[in-house]
Motif scaffolding. Structure first.
Motif, mmCIF file in Angstrom:
data_model
loop_
_atom_site.group_PDB
_atom_site.id
_atom_site.type_symbol
_atom_site.label_atom_id
_atom_site.label_comp_id
_atom_site.label_asym_id
_atom_site.label_seq_id
_atom_site.Cartn_x
_atom_site.Cartn_y
_atom_site.Cartn_z
ATOM 1 N N SER A 98 0.826 -1.206 0.000
ATOM 2 C CA SER A 98 0.000 0.000 0.000
ATOM 3 C C SER A 98 0.862 1.259 0.000
ATOM 4 O O SER A 98 0.473 2.286 -0.569
ATOM 5 N N GLU A 99 2.033 1.192 0.604
ATOM 6 C CA GLU A 99 2.944 2.334 0.553
ATOM 7 C C GLU A 99 3.414 2.562 -0.877
ATOM 8 O O GLU A 99 3.433 3.697 -1.371
ATOM 9 N N GLU A 100 3.799 1.472 -1.564
ATOM 10 C CA GLU A 100 4.239 1.590 -2.955
ATOM 11 C C GLU A 100 3.103 2.109 -3.836
ATOM 12 O O GLU A 100 3.304 3.014 -4.663
ATOM 13 N N TYR A 101 1.931 1.524 -3.657
ATOM 14 C CA TYR A 101 0.793 1.894 -4.495
ATOM 15 C C TYR A 101 0.383 3.344 -4.247
ATOM 16 O O TYR A 101 0.075 4.086 -5.191
ATOM 17 N N GLY A 102 0.386 3.757 -2.981
ATOM 18 C CA GLY A 102 0.010 5.130 -2.651
ATOM 19 C C GLY A 102 0.926 6.156 -3.287
ATOM 20 O O GLY A 102 0.463 7.185 -3.804
ATOM 21 N N LYS A 103 2.214 5.886 -3.281
ATOM 22 C CA LYS A 103 3.163 6.818 -3.880
ATOM 23 C C LYS A 103 2.956 6.933 -5.391
ATOM 24 O O LYS A 103 3.137 8.002 -5.974
ATOM 25 N N ALA A 104 2.563 5.833 -6.009
ATOM 26 C CA ALA A 104 2.376 5.823 -7.462
ATOM 27 C C ALA A 104 1.027 6.396 -7.883
ATOM 28 O O ALA A 104 0.870 6.815 -9.037
ATOM 29 N N VAL A 334 -5.029 -4.384 -2.295
ATOM 30 C CA VAL A 334 -4.731 -2.958 -2.156
ATOM 31 C C VAL A 334 -5.356 -2.163 -3.305
ATOM 32 O O VAL A 334 -5.971 -1.103 -3.090
ATOM 33 N N GLU A 335 -5.231 -2.655 -4.520
ATOM 34 C CA GLU A 335 -5.810 -1.937 -5.654
ATOM 35 C C GLU A 335 -7.334 -1.881 -5.560
ATOM 36 O O GLU A 335 -7.952 -0.840 -5.798
#
Length: 375
Positions: A98-104, A334-335
């Motif tokens: 979720s950290e990776e996805y949020g940044k993107a 997460v998505e």
């Protein structure tokens, strides 16, 4: 490494905030299974290793142009229990991805985690607390598919989207479900085994299938995939199907009995490799446990790549298997959560595919829970 378990905690993962609104631009028991899907390979054709595992999530794309508009997405994560290593891996993967996805995608996630310690009534109470906190979305791992329905209904009546993963609700549909396609999992493994036998010039393979519980859709789907590849390739003949009820002792006793009755067996398919130590014990007691490359080696395909199966591959006894993939499921969850929380539609059912593993590749697979977590 075993992570320290916690009952309730909050983890906030922040990404850069931009102006705009939401828009688009151990031993583990085998898990729940979708219905059989059609295998894509042409009859008699053996695809390249890993070809059938390329599509991670049906209709989802974590690299699309979804824009969360700087939203902080508050997610209620409900566990019926959090004792096994794969559940702890899932939780950690949710936080990490979720950290990776949020940044993107211009959003961030705040996870509120509750654990019911195996008590469905406590789980219902925990989910009601999450509803009262007005979270943006609820994600639930419910071992009991019959009891989670009331909680799904309560959340939806409050206008909160509800996502189940791994275990499905048997009565009330959530807004979305994430799981693994176990038919394709077994199909991928069986195709790889056909390739191995072809490479080794084996034309007289006689197989035994160590089944799960006959009423478990997981076992049924994997068995159907094994039969499909046998029909398509003619790479082996299955001479016995041994039900185990997912009990380790039945893996051992069942295999010992069938080897005595059919000494010609030179191929074993394990519908789950969680009990590989029991299989190895039966082989060792009958002087049939030899590693890959030894002329006395019995070929073994085992799905899930659970801790015992992972070690079996490292030791060179298991030829191939396809993961029950906690990481890819976490990516999909997460998505789904992000898009539902922003009012977007997502597919109701999202089945991911596992990753093919062999002794040559298993150690290099990223985010492999059975390697990184121990009960």
């Amino acid at each position: 490494m075993k992570k320290k378990l916690v009952s309730i905690f909050m983890c906030t993962v922040m990404a850069a905030l931009l102006i705009g609104g939401c828009g688009s631009g151990g031993q583990e028991s085998p898990a729940e299974t979708p219905a059989e899907t059609e295998a894509p390979a042409a009859e008699g054709e053996i695809p390249e290793a890993g070809e059938e595992t390329a599509k991670e999530v049906s209709e989802l794309n974590p690299e699309d142009d979804f824009d969360g508009g700087g939203k902080v997405i508050r997610v209620g994560l409900s566990w019926e229990e959090l004792q096994s290593s794969i559940n702890q891996a899932w939780q950690d993967y949710f936080m990490k991805y979720s950290e990776e996805y949020g940044k993107a995608h211009n959003c961030s996630f705040e996870w509120i985690v509750t654990v019911a310690d195996g008590d469905p009534a406590k789980e219902m109470s925990n989910i009601q607390d999450l509803i009262n906190q007005e979270v943006d979305c609820i994600v639930a791992w419910a071992n009991n598919g019959n009891t989670i329905g009331e909680s799904i209904k309560a959340a939806q009546e409050a206008g909160i989207p509800f996502v189940t993963f791994d275990h499905e609700s048997t009565n009330v549909k959530p807004d979305a479900h994430v799981g693994e396609d176990s038919y394709m999992q077994a199909y991928t493994t069986a195709m790889e085994m056909a390739r191995i036998l072809e490479k080794d010039g084996v034309t007289d393979a006689k197989a035994v299938v160590m089944q799960g519980t006959l009423t478990d859709s997981n076992a049924v789907a994997r068995g159907e995939a094994w039969k499909k590849v046998e029909e398509e390739t003619g790479a082996w003949e299955t001479v016995e199907w041994i039900p185990t009820d997912w009990e380790a002792e039945k893996f051992k006793s069942g295999l010992a009995n069938v080897l005595a009755a059919h000494p010609e067996i030179n191929l074993i398919y394990l519908e789950s490799d969680f009990a590989f130590n029991s299989v190895a014990a039966a082989l060792e007691e009958t002087d049939r446990l030899y590693p890959i490359g030894d002329e006395r080696h019995i070929y073994i395909a085992g799905d899930d790549v659970q801790p015992q199966g992972y070690q079996g591959q490292l030791d060179g006894y298991i030829d191939c298997g396809t993961t029950y993939d906690a990481w890819n499921q976490a990516v999909a969850v997460v998505e789904v959560v992000a898009k539902l929380s922003c009012g977007l539609e997502v597919p109701e059912v999202n089945y991911i595919q596992g990753r093919l593993a062999t002794p040559d590749t298993v150690e290099s697979l990223e985010n492999l829970w059975s390697r990184d977590y121990n009960d």
